[in-house]
Design a protein around this motif. Structure first.
Motif, PDB file in Angstrom:
ATOM      1  N   PHE A 173       0.820  -1.213   0.000  1.00 34.42           N
ATOM      2  CA  PHE A 173       0.000   0.000   0.000  1.00 34.42           C
ATOM      3  C   PHE A 173       0.853   1.263   0.000  1.00 34.42           C
ATOM      4  O   PHE A 173       0.571   2.226  -0.716  1.00 34.42           O
ATOM      5  CB  PHE A 173      -0.926  -0.016   1.222  1.00 34.42           C
ATOM      6  N   HIS A 174       1.921   1.268   0.814  1.00 35.81           N
ATOM      7  CA  HIS A 174       2.740   2.474   0.924  1.00 35.81           C
ATOM      8  C   HIS A 174       3.412   2.815  -0.396  1.00 35.81           C
ATOM      9  O   HIS A 174       3.664   3.991  -0.685  1.00 35.81           O
ATOM     10  CB  HIS A 174       3.792   2.309   2.033  1.00 35.81           C
ATOM     11  N   ALA A 175       3.699   1.800  -1.229  1.00 36.19           N
ATOM     12  CA  ALA A 175       4.312   2.065  -2.526  1.00 36.19           C
ATOM     13  C   ALA A 175       3.341   2.796  -3.441  1.00 36.19           C
ATOM     14  O   ALA A 175       3.721   3.747  -4.144  1.00 36.19           O
ATOM     15  CB  ALA A 175       4.759   0.750  -3.166  1.00 36.19           C
ATOM     16  N   MET A 176       2.088   2.368  -3.443  1.00 35.17           N
ATOM     17  CA  MET A 176       1.078   3.039  -4.262  1.00 35.17           C
ATOM     18  C   MET A 176       0.896   4.487  -3.820  1.00 35.17           C
ATOM     19  O   MET A 176       0.821   5.398  -4.653  1.00 35.17           O
ATOM     20  CB  MET A 176      -0.247   2.286  -4.186  1.00 35.17           C
ATOM     21  N   VAL A 177       0.831   4.710  -2.513  1.00 38.47           N
ATOM     22  CA  VAL A 177       0.656   6.063  -1.990  1.00 38.47           C
ATOM     23  C   VAL A 177       1.867   6.925  -2.336  1.00 38.47           C
ATOM     24  O   VAL A 177       1.733   8.083  -2.752  1.00 38.47           O
ATOM     25  CB  VAL A 177       0.434   6.033  -0.468  1.00 38.47           C
ATOM     26  N   ASN A 178       3.050   6.372  -2.179  1.00 38.27           N
ATOM     27  CA  ASN A 178       4.275   7.113  -2.483  1.00 38.27           C
ATOM     28  C   ASN A 178       4.341   7.501  -3.956  1.00 38.27           C
ATOM     29  O   ASN A 178       4.721   8.618  -4.301  1.00 38.27           O
ATOM     30  CB  ASN A 178       5.497   6.278  -2.094  1.00 38.27           C
ATOM     31  N   ALA A 179       3.958   6.584  -4.839  1.00 37.68           N
ATOM     32  CA  ALA A 179       3.941   6.885  -6.269  1.00 37.68           C
ATOM     33  C   ALA A 179       2.942   7.993  -6.573  1.00 37.68           C
ATOM     34  O   ALA A 179       3.201   8.868  -7.412  1.00 37.68           O
ATOM     35  CB  ALA A 179       3.620   5.627  -7.068  1.00 37.68           C
ATOM     36  N   ALA A 180       1.785   7.979  -5.903  1.00 32.91           N
ATOM     37  CA  ALA A 180       0.782   9.017  -6.108  1.00 32.91           C
ATOM     38  C   ALA A 180       1.316  10.387  -5.685  1.00 32.91           C
ATOM     39  O   ALA A 180       1.099  11.398  -6.371  1.00 32.91           O
ATOM     40  CB  ALA A 180      -0.486   8.680  -5.324  1.00 32.91           C
ATOM     41  N   VAL A 181       2.017  10.426  -4.561  1.00 37.02           N
ATOM     42  CA  VAL A 181       2.610  11.678  -4.098  1.00 37.02           C
ATOM     43  C   VAL A 181       3.654  12.177  -5.094  1.00 37.02           C
ATOM     44  O   VAL A 181       3.761  13.376  -5.367  1.00 37.02           O
ATOM     45  CB  VAL A 181       3.229  11.494  -2.701  1.00 37.02           C
ATOM     46  N   HIS A 182       4.415  11.248  -5.665  1.00 43.19           N
ATOM     47  CA  HIS A 182       5.439  11.638  -6.626  1.00 43.19           C
ATOM     48  C   HIS A 182       4.839  12.203  -7.907  1.00 43.19           C
ATOM     49  O   HIS A 182       5.485  12.996  -8.600  1.00 43.19           O
ATOM     50  CB  HIS A 182       6.354  10.452  -6.930  1.00 43.19           C
ATOM     51  N   VAL A 183       3.637  11.794  -8.262  1.00 40.59           N
ATOM     52  CA  VAL A 183       2.960  12.395  -9.408  1.00 40.59           C
ATOM     53  C   VAL A 183       2.798  13.900  -9.169  1.00 40.59           C
ATOM     54  O   VAL A 183       3.107  14.723 -10.043  1.00 40.59           O
ATOM     55  CB  VAL A 183       1.573  11.743  -9.636  1.00 40.59           C
TER      56      VAL A 183
END
Length: 314
Positions: free
Chosen positions: A172-182
């Motif tokens: 889950f944290h990877a998906m959230v981190n990728a979203a923040v990086h967008v």
């Protein structure tokens, strides 16, 4: 003694190779920890020793156009990673509570594995942030914490994607981190595009807030494990590490938010601050997720003083 040490390392290496999940064995940089470790050691040496010496007697490079392309490409790449995470479980079959590690080979699981590997690869691409620092002679921004974060993150993710490629709630944290990086790379892409885009960057303060929300969301989600009696997650170590990561960085960025925006210890503007083209203007500075943006040029900064609330002009 030396022979025994070498023999032990070889045995451990063979043991690790035997533990690599068959579903990721054919992906690049997954066959052995040696390849990715060598790349990361090379990155550290270039960042702190080789690169600065190569640039010592050279003028800083102007890389605005390259950085615009790079940042906007990272927006698209991270957006695609988020989409893949959603389509492979988080937006379809996952409960968002006790989602276990999946050991099957069904299409959705294989898609989740691919999404995790793409996230892992994105961390190697992000090493270019530091390369831009070096080529632009911004060595003051390449602190220990900066280099540690950029090298340690992909190194640890190799173990996760190798042992538990479909990590359930651990992904889950990877998906959230990728979203923040967008969001972040979009901001820095605009910043690198030049002064004409400055009027669209009024929301720079909220990048830190977005990071804080990220750590809160990740910590709350992973904390569910400690309150669910029937959650038999196969590798609790990942749960503990993710929880500690979320809490640790929440505290760091909360302290920065307090110092910068509550107590008002923000970087003072200076009319005498020279720009790269020799003109003078007030520096436009923002720090979020370790990123420091100045005079419209995006680059990465994880300054110990900044992270611990001691905002200073560089």
């Amino acid at each position: 003694m030396l022979r025994e040490a070498i023999s032990s390392l070889e045995s451990f290496h063979d043991y690790l190779k035997g533990k690599i999940d068959d579903r990721v064995r054919d992906y690049p940089l997954m066959q052995t920890p040696v390849h990715m470790t060598t790349l990361l050691i090379g990155y550290v040496l270039f960042s702190v020793y080789v690169g600065p010496r190569l640039m010592a007697n050279r003028k800083p490079m102007t890389l605005n156009s390259i950085m615009v392309i790079y940042n906007l490409s990272m927006v698209l790449f991270n957006g695609y990673i988020v989409y893949e995470f959603l389509m492979s479980g988080w937006g379809t079959t996952f409960t968002w509570r006790c989602d276990l590690i999946d050991t099957s080979r069904n299409p959705e699981t294989l898609r989740m594995i691919r999404a995790g590997w793409l996230f892992y690869i994105s961390k190697f691409i992000e090493l270019l942030d530091t390369v831009f620092f070096v080529l632009r002679k911004r060595q003051g921004q390449i602190t220990f914490l900066h280099v540690f974060h950029h090298s340690f993150m992909p190194w640890t993710w190799w173990w996760g994607i190798t042992l538990t490629p479909a990590g359930g709630m651990g992904s889950f944290h990877a998906m959230v981190n990728a979203a923040v990086h967008v969001i972040m790379y979009f901001y820095y892409g605009l910043s690198a595009a030049g002064p004409r885009f400055q009027k669209y960057l009024w929301w720079k303060k909220y990048l830190t807030a977005i990071q804080l929300i990220q750590f809160v969301v990740v910590s709350i989600h992973i904390s569910q494990y400690y309150f669910m009696k029937d959650c038999n997650y196969q590798l609790p170590l990942w749960i503990h590490l993710i929880w500690m990561y979320g809490v640790f960085f929440f505290l760091l960025f909360s302290n920065f938010w307090l110092q910068a925006y509550i107590k008002g210890k923000r970087l003072p503007a200076s009319d005498n601050k020279p720009k790269q083209n020799g003109l003078t203007s007030k520096p436009n500075v923002v720090v979020a997720n370790g990123k420091h943006q100045e005079n419209g040029n995006a680059h990465l900064c994880t300054d110990n003083n900044v992270l611990f609330g001691k905002v200073k002009e560089i």
